[in-house]
Structures are given as C-alpha cells and as structure tokens.
Write an enzyme that holds these catalytic residues in place. Structure first.
Site, PDB file in Angstrom:
ATOM      1  N   ASP A 484      -0.452   6.108 -41.344  1.00 49.16           N
ATOM      2  CA  ASP A 484      -0.009   6.506 -40.376  1.00 49.16           C
ATOM      3  C   ASP A 484       0.830   5.926 -39.344  1.00 49.16           C
ATOM      4  O   ASP A 484       1.893   6.990 -38.605  1.00 49.16           O
ATOM      5  CB  ASP A 484      -0.924   7.205 -39.138  1.00 49.16           C
ATOM      6  CG  ASP A 484      -2.153   7.896 -40.298  1.00 49.16           C
ATOM      7  OD1 ASP A 484      -1.364   8.567 -40.627  1.00 49.16           O
ATOM      8  OD2 ASP A 484      -3.361   7.191 -39.931  1.00 49.16           O
TER       9      ASP A 484
HETATM   10  C1  BGC Z   1      -2.992   4.163 -35.388  1.00 50.07           C
HETATM   11  C2  BGC Z   1      -3.499   4.276 -37.005  1.00 50.07           C
HETATM   12  C3  BGC Z   1      -4.756   6.256 -36.991  1.00 50.07           C
HETATM   13  C4  BGC Z   1      -3.555   7.033 -36.335  1.00 50.07           C
HETATM   14  C5  BGC Z   1      -4.184   8.298 -36.096  1.00 50.07           C
HETATM   15  C6  BGC Z   1      -2.738   6.086 -34.981  1.00 50.07           C
HETATM   16  O1  BGC Z   1      -1.896   5.694 -33.685  1.00 50.07           O
HETATM   17  O2  BGC Z   1      -2.532   3.305 -35.082  1.00 50.07           O
HETATM   18  O3  BGC Z   1      -4.630   3.500 -37.180  1.00 50.07           O
HETATM   19  O4  BGC Z   1      -4.620   6.058 -38.331  1.00 50.07           O
HETATM   20  O5  BGC Z   1      -3.326   6.839 -35.239  1.00 50.07           O
HETATM   21  O6  BGC Z   1      -4.097   9.063 -35.807  1.00 50.07           O
HETATM   22  C1  NOJ Z   2      -6.516   4.811 -39.866  1.00 51.00           C
HETATM   23  C2  NOJ Z   2      -6.226   5.850 -40.735  1.00 51.00           C
HETATM   24  O1  NOJ Z   2      -7.290   6.922 -40.472  1.00 51.00           O
HETATM   25  C3  NOJ Z   2      -6.137   6.247 -42.561  1.00 51.00           C
HETATM   26  O2  NOJ Z   2      -6.177   7.806 -42.320  1.00 51.00           O
HETATM   27  C4  NOJ Z   2      -5.143   5.512 -42.532  1.00 51.00           C
HETATM   28  O3  NOJ Z   2      -4.829   5.354 -43.553  1.00 51.00           O
HETATM   29  C5  NOJ Z   2      -5.008   4.622 -41.651  1.00 51.00           C
HETATM   30  N1  NOJ Z   2      -5.033   4.229 -40.576  1.00 51.00           N
HETATM   31  C6  NOJ Z   2      -4.274   3.811 -41.889  1.00 51.00           C
HETATM   32  O4  NOJ Z   2      -3.034   4.459 -41.262  1.00 51.00           O
END
Ligand code: BGC
Ligand code: NOJ
Length: 826
Positions: A484
């Site tokens: 993400d």
């Molecule tokens: C976080 C990620 C997460 C995402 C979800 C980000 O700010 O760092 O780990 O998956 O938000 O929206």
């Molecule tokens: C948390 C999210 O829930 C997941 O979908 C994602 O793949 C990981 N963060 C890595 O960014």
C-alpha cells in the site's frame, strides 16, 4: 524472557503476570457478536461491525494504555482490587490469565479471596457471558462488595469519539430488576439495544459514569467503589454506563458464582416497545439471559464452544518432530486465521475498528488459510467480496461488513486486488470440489441487474491485468499494489494527503494514474495465480479460452525475464518516469522481497538459474536474525516518486521492516525450490511459538503473528541502529496468518489441496525422520505418514493409499471413511 507459557493440552496461552510488554489480547465470538479482551480484561465488544455497531466504549492510545473494558471491582474492607489487576493495579497475591479458543479466564487472588472470571461468547449467541466465581480461601468469614462495570458506546464508534455536542445529550438507559439496558436512539431510528445483566439480586447500580467514577477520578479509583456503595444513578445524557453492585458474605471455603451477560438485541420495528409505547420490549433480552443464568448452563455453553473448536481443529492436525510447529499448526495459526477471516483488518489493538472495513485483497487472502475450517462461510464471503467488484474487473479496495457495500471513500485502482480473488476461488474449489460456485450469479458493485457468473468475475479479474499493461508489457502499478505504500502516481508534497487515495493531478489526463509506472510484483502474482484460472477453464472444457489465458501468462513471464530480471533478483517496479525501482542501479532500495517468491514459484527464468540466484540474493541481502526485511538498503529520505514507503523511518513498516506476510512467500518459494532447510529457517524466525522466548524484545503476543517486526535498521534514523530490531507491532489482523498457514501446511509439510485431489509434497528439514498428519478432505479422513529414511528435504519416491501404490503424489478423492497414506521421501 517469557511472560507465560503454552498449555497445549488445553489449547491455552497462560499469562502469569499482568505486566506484559504490551496488552496481550484474545478474541471472543466468531459469528455476529465479537469481543476483544486483553489479559487485564480491557477491550470492547461490537456486533458485526466495529465502527457502525460498537457496543462498549474503548479508548485507543490512552494513558495509561488499555483503558476501558469489563471490569469487576472488589472492595474488601477498604482494599480495592480487580481480578485482572487493572485498572486499580493493587498488587495481587496471585494472577493468571488463560487465553483459549474463544474464551479467556482471568484469576486474581487477594487476602484469601479468589476471583476467577471466565469470559466467552457462546455459539449462536449475541452476547458475552462473564462468569465470576468468588471463593473465600481464608479461614475467616469474609464480607466484601462487588461492582461490575461496562461503559456503553453510543453505537457509531467514529461519532462516539468525536461528536460530543450531540452525544452528551442523547444517552439513555433503563433499569429493571438486575438488568441495565442501553437504549440510546432506540426511541427513534435504532431497532437495537444492549443490556448488562446478572443472575442474582443486586444491592444497587449505577448507569451514569460521572456518578460512579466521579468527574475527577479515573477507572483506577471510582468513587462509588471507594465509598463502598452504588449511587443508583440514572443516566440522562453524558456517558451512560452499567454497573451492578452487590454485597457478598462468604464463609471460609465457601464459593459464590455469579453470571453476568453483556448482550445485544435487535427488534422488529412493530415490537420495539411495551404497551406504553416508551418502555423497551425486553422479551428477547430475558430469553437470552435465561439461556445462561446458571453455572450449569455456562458449563454447557463452554463445552459446546470447545466441541466446536475440536471439530474445526480436527480437520488438520500434525505430529512433527518439533512441538512448536505442532503448536502453531494445530492450534494457534488456525485460530488466528479464524480471527482474521472474521474481522479482516478492522478491530485489534492496532486497528481502531473505525478506520477500515473489510479489505478486498485482505479478505481474499484470509480465505487461503481458513477455507478448510468452514468452507460454507468461505463461499459466502467470496460472494460478498465479489459482489463489490466493478464490471471492468477493478475492485473497491474495501467494503463495510454491515452494509456489504464497496467503500467509495477509499475507492479502487489497487493493481493487485483482482488477482487475489482468482486465488481465493481456486482455493475454495480445491478444498471442496464445489465447482458450482462458478455458476453463481454475482452482482457488480452490488447491483444485481448487472450480475454475471462467478466464472465471469474471474475472467474480468484476469483480464483486468492483461488489459492494463505499461510500456514493458508489465502490469500498471496504479495507486498501489500489495504494498500500500508504494504509490507511484502520488507525488504528494502536502501533509495530510492520503497516499492511498491521492493521485497527482498530473496523471488526470492519463486516466487517473501513471501509464508508465509498472509493478513487477503484480506481474509475478499474475504468473503465479493465472495458472489456476487456466486449470479452471480446462476443467470446464473451455480449451480455447484456456489457451488464450496461458498465452497471456507466458507472455508475461517473457516480459518479466526480459525487462525485470536484474541479474540476481527481480526488480520491484518501474516508476512513473520509467526508472527502475529495486535494482542494483538504485542508491537505496536495491532489492525488494515482494516479487521474488512468486517469480520463483512461477519458474520465471528457471532454466537460466534465476530462481536459485534470487533465493540466494534474498538470503544475502534481506535475511536477519529476526526474519527477512522487506527491502534493502532502507530509504533514508523521502522519494516523492515512491510515495508512502519512504515516509517511514528505516526498519519500520514497509520501509525495511520485517513484514511477516511476505516472509511467507519466500518460505513457500524455498520449499518449492526444494530447500526445506532454508524454508524452515525462515519459518522458525518469525513463527510466534518460536519467538516466545524473546517476548521482552518481541513485545506483542507470543501466540499470534503480527504484521511487522522492526528490521535491522530500526532506530537508525535517530542514531540508535538496531534499537527496536525484533520488536513486533500490529499483532493479530494480518495476512501473515493465512500465508504462514499456507507456507507451513502446504509448502513445508506439503499437504496441498489441488483441483483433482490432495497433493502430498513435503519440503522439510533434512534432519527430520518424517512426520504424521491427519487431514479431512472432501468427506474422507486421511492418516498420512511421511517417512524420510534418506534424510532429504524434498522428493516423494513412493506413495501408497490403503496399501495400494499410487502414481505421483496426489491422493485421489476417495469415498468417506479413513484412509491410510504412506509416503516415502528419497
Ligand atoms: C499502512 C499500510 C496499510 C495501509 C492501509 C498504510 O498507511 O502503512 O500498512 O496497509 O495504510 O490503508
Ligand atoms: C496492510 C494491508 O492490510 C495489506 O493489504 C497490505 O498488503 C500490507 N499492509 C502491505 O502494505
């Protein structure tokens, strides 16, 4: 250092001090009513949706930590204490918390009085049962006062912690006999209420927080408890609570058992009130209370819960030379998979329950670890998720569990999303043999008028990738892929812009995101996932379509090898300027973990040794004593072209943290490549049962995975490199649970459902003599014995089923009953 121990026979983790390095929690409930409960009884409950239907209040990021819960206060002649130590924090003579499968037992003793509280949500029941067993272990008669405590949330958790101008005037309760009812907004649009009951007479109650606690006191010293008497307050706005008060006398050795119930009731509109049109109709609540109003009924409820878990965990169990593996596979990893399946990423001690609903990517992945447990619910879930998909194969990134509608705030265009659905549907069919799911009519964007078959949904998913390729014929990266935080179309320079939803206007003309930035991760996920779709098409006799899909996969592999193999590993991406990301040429972030495992398992460039070179590079550049870091070297400054990833200080989260989720992909890849020792090394670095010994460093629960462990660079940003190396965060709700379940059970132990049967293809540590497993599969039970006389990692040389030799290593689907399978490696 440890703060407890595993009691495998009871399937419990026993915490022996309330001062754990972080609150260590458990989850109660698996259907509609859910509770989070910490080892000191902190936490909250909700019905289905932690945001929209929150039942009790909780204060995230509070000082001190973990404030709000279901608290029992005891005033024993001026000595005030809680069985779970907090919030009063009077030193107890003894303390123990047992987190088990769907229940938690907290026991405290003080001055000869023992209080044991069992918390659980019974099967098919919308409430939390709390059984309090008080025993006078002293030699003198004891008279003391017991107070219960729960604080109501005004239903919408987001509104509850922000909209005080309204909320302080709306809170409403009713009290009748020993039951306190919470009915805020019930008079108007809500057709649900909550209640807190006890199965005995009471000597008083409180329903107004300030009256009970005192405006200037805290949970640790509520005025009513200090004064040894409830005030019989009646909430009218402000903060409604529920507290029962009872004076109890126990002779030496005597025990008193009380059963409290925190329940949730939904009412048909025309039956909401009694004849006066005002008082709530309590019939349903009273029925619920009746169901568990004696210790015998509570015991029966607990037995039923245990039986349900026996059944769930009986589907797959193993006996390996390593008891930590057994503990993970047979108990805790499967348990965590059930929790992630139920809650996705919504509510934990790191997810506030108001930020995120169910993730499209997340929930599809959760199926992979869970589908064997309750395939019917997996099927239902897959259809719910698919119903939020868009007609062109794109997807809403999240949906709310209560409404089941795609969440427009976050929107779509996460490039990997559609692929996970191909994987989850395949996993479902492989487990069950139920091909009929493909014929199911499933809407797009919840609109039934444009419904098409599930098979068609897979088709649009597959072609959403194929139809959205960049200059190198690799998938467009869009807003983000699995990571993400790799946001190649964001270019954000303004604080507060969400990296996930903000796209730089310069890409507007191109259709919303860069048509240059490409994700090699999505490419390799495609080549890993795609063959499942091809097999499905072949099974259905759609040969031409299967060929067409296979060609797209072959072409993708070719493009990856041609444009994205960096010599010793695969690139991560091409950014929006067309520059390489995750290459030797880069100054930082030269190598990333994400694309590598799927590339190896897709055998991209295998004939040129790309698989082994890649795996060796991972070992060389990403391996640490606490697991594999996500990228290396970490980013030490903000790269506007990469997005959120470089906003994290090195060693944390996606910037070179140890993301346990994609460690699993490498474990799978090592096992796939036949390197069972390496696979097991990586597995044991992150599996909770193995990190238990270092709980002081690891910090979070030693019985479940967390999303992230601080990497080797943690602390480097403040000149303290390695300071938080090994420190876990974001426990419980992570794709790590499902993927490590897949890694250990399907890749290392090698028991892998396939479309045509159950494959057995272990890739284990050489030193193992073998292992045993029991697997229920499509109506039959297989007792599998693996022998490893030559001490190899991988390679089935012989397999017999019920004494008959089988060609290859797939157990065909057999009639119900028990079958003996003997497998020899060599
Ligand atoms: C976080 C990620 C997460 C995402 C979800 C980000 O700010 O760092 O780990 O998956 O938000 O929206
Ligand atoms: C948390 C999210 O829930 C997941 O979908 C994602 O793949 C990981 N963060 C890595 O960014």
């Amino acid at each position: 250092m440890k703060f407890g121990y595993f009691d495998d026979a009871k399937r419990e983790y026993v915490i022996t001090t309330p001062r754990t390095p972080y609150p260590w929690i458990n989850y109660l409930g698996t259907q509609g009513f859910f509770s989070l409960i910490s080892n000191t009884a902190g936490g909250y409950c909700f019905y289905k949706d932690a945001r929209l239907r929150r039942i009790t209040r909780y204060r995230y990021n509070n000082v001190p930590i973990d404030m709000g819960g279901r608290y029992f206060y005891i005033n024993d002649n001026g000595t005030i204490w809680n069985p779970g130590w907090s919030p009063v924090k009077t030193e107890l003579d003894s303390y123990e918390c047992r987190h088990g499968m769907g229940y938690t037992i907290i026991t405290g003793k003080k001055d000869g009085l023992k209080a044991e509280v069992t918390f659980f949500v019974p099967q098919n029941y919308d409430g939390e049962v709390q059984q309090v067993v008080l025993t006078n272990e002293s030699s003198k008669e004891k008279t003391f006062k017991l107070f219960s405590f729960a604080e109501w949330c005004l239903w919408d958790a987001q509104d509850d912690c922000t909209n005080f101008q309204r909320n302080f005037s709306t809170g409403r309760v009713e009290v009748k006999d020993s039951v306190i009812y919470h009915k805020t907004e019930y008079r108007d649009r809500r057709n649900h209420y909550a209640f807190y009951s006890v199965n005995d007479t009471i000597d008083g109650y409180d329903t107004d927080r300030d009256s009970f606690i005192g405006l200037y006191n805290g949970f640790n010293n509520p005025e009513a408890v200090l004064n040894g008497k409830a005030t019989n307050s009646f909430a009218d706005g402000w903060s409604p609570i529920a507290s029962h008060y009872k004076e109890i006398t126990l002779a030496p050795g005597e025990t008193k058992t009380l059963v409290f119930i925190l329940g949730y009731v939904e009412m048909p509109v025309d039956e909401k009130f009694e004849a006066d049109g005002k008082t709530i109709n309590k019939v349903k609540a009273l029925e619920m209370i009746e169901k568990y109003n004696t210790p015998e009924k509570v015991q029966a409820g607990l037995a039923e819960l245990k039986a349900a878990w026996d059944k769930l965990l009986g589907i797959l169990s193993v006996e390996t030379p390593n008891d930590k593996v057994d503990r993970m596979v047979n108990i805790w990893n499967q348990y965590q998979c059930m929790v992630t399946f139920n809650l996705s990423r919504s509510a934990s001690y790191f997810e506030s329950g108001i930020g995120r609903g169910m993730g499209f990517r997340d929930s599809n992945q959760d199926i992979l670890g869970f589908v064997h447990q309750i395939p019917d619910r997996a099927r239902e879930r897959i259809i719910d998720i698919a119903s939020t998909q868009l007609q062109d194969g794109g997807c809403y990134h999240q949906y709310q569990p209560l409404t089941k509608k795609g969440n427009a705030d976050i929107g779509g265009d996460f490039s990997d999303d559609p692929l996970w659905m191909i994987l989850s549907v395949s996993a479902y069919i492989k487990e069950t043999g139920d091909w009929s799911i493909l014929d199911e009519m499933v809407p797009y964007d919840n609109d039934m008028s444009v419904a098409e078959t599930m098979l068609k949904h897979l088709d649009v998913s597959f072609y959403h990738i194929v139809n959205n390729l960049g200059p190198h014929g690799l998938p467009l990266a869009m807003r983000a892929d699995w990571n993400d935080c790799i946001n190649l179309s964001c270019y954000s320079d303004t604080p507060g812009e969400s990296f996930q939803t903000y796209t730089n206007p310069k890409f507007k003309a191109e259709g919303g995101y860069s048509k240059i930035a490409e994700s090699i991760f999505v490419a390799t996920l495609f080549t890993y996932t795609g063959p499942n779709y091809v097999e499905i098409l072949k099974h259905l006799g759609k040969t031409a379509e299967a060929e067409k899909a296979q060609q797209a996969i072959d072409k993708m592999k070719e493009n990856v090898m041609k444009y994205a193999f960096d010599g010793d590993w695969f690139l991560r991406a091409y950014d929006a300027t067309g520059a390489k990301m995750g290459s030797k040429e880069c100054e930082e972030g030269k190598i990333f973990i994400e694309p590598q495992g799927f590339a190896v398992m897709s055998e991209i460039g295998k004939d040129q040794g790309a698989d082994i070179k890649t795996l060796n590079s991972i070992d060389k550049y990403l391996n640490t004593k606490f697991g594999l870091v996500l990228n290396n070297p970490c980013f030490t400054k903000y790269y506007i072209q990469y997005g959120e990833i470089s906003t994290y200080p090195g060693g944390y989260k996606e910037n070179a943290g140890i993301f346990t989720h994609n460690n699993a992909w490498i474990i799978c890849a090592e096992a796939y490549a036949g390197r069972g020792d390496k696979a097991f090394e990586y597995y044991s670095k992150i599996a909770p049962a193995f990190t238990e010994e270092t709980s002081d460093i690891h910090k979070t629960e030693p019985y479940v995975y967390g999303q992230m462990i601080g990497g080797k660079d943690a602390g480097s940003d403040v000149g303290q490199t390695g300071k938080n190396f090994g420190q876990g965060k974001n426990s419980w709700l992570t794709g790590t649970a499902a993927w490590n379940m897949v890694a250990i059970s399907q890749y290392i132990l090698g028991i892998k459902p396939e479309f045509d049967g159950l494959m057995v293809d272990p890739s284990i540590p050489q030193e193992w003599d073998g292992f045993k497993a029991t697997r229920q599969f499509r109506g039959a039970t297989y007792n599998i014995t693996i022998n490893n006389p030559k001490h190899v990692c991988k390679g089935v040389v012989e397999m017999t089923v019920d004494g008959n030799k089988v060609n290859g290593n797939i157990i065909p689907v057999l009639a119900a009953g028990t079958h003996e399978v003997i497998v020899t490696l060599g």
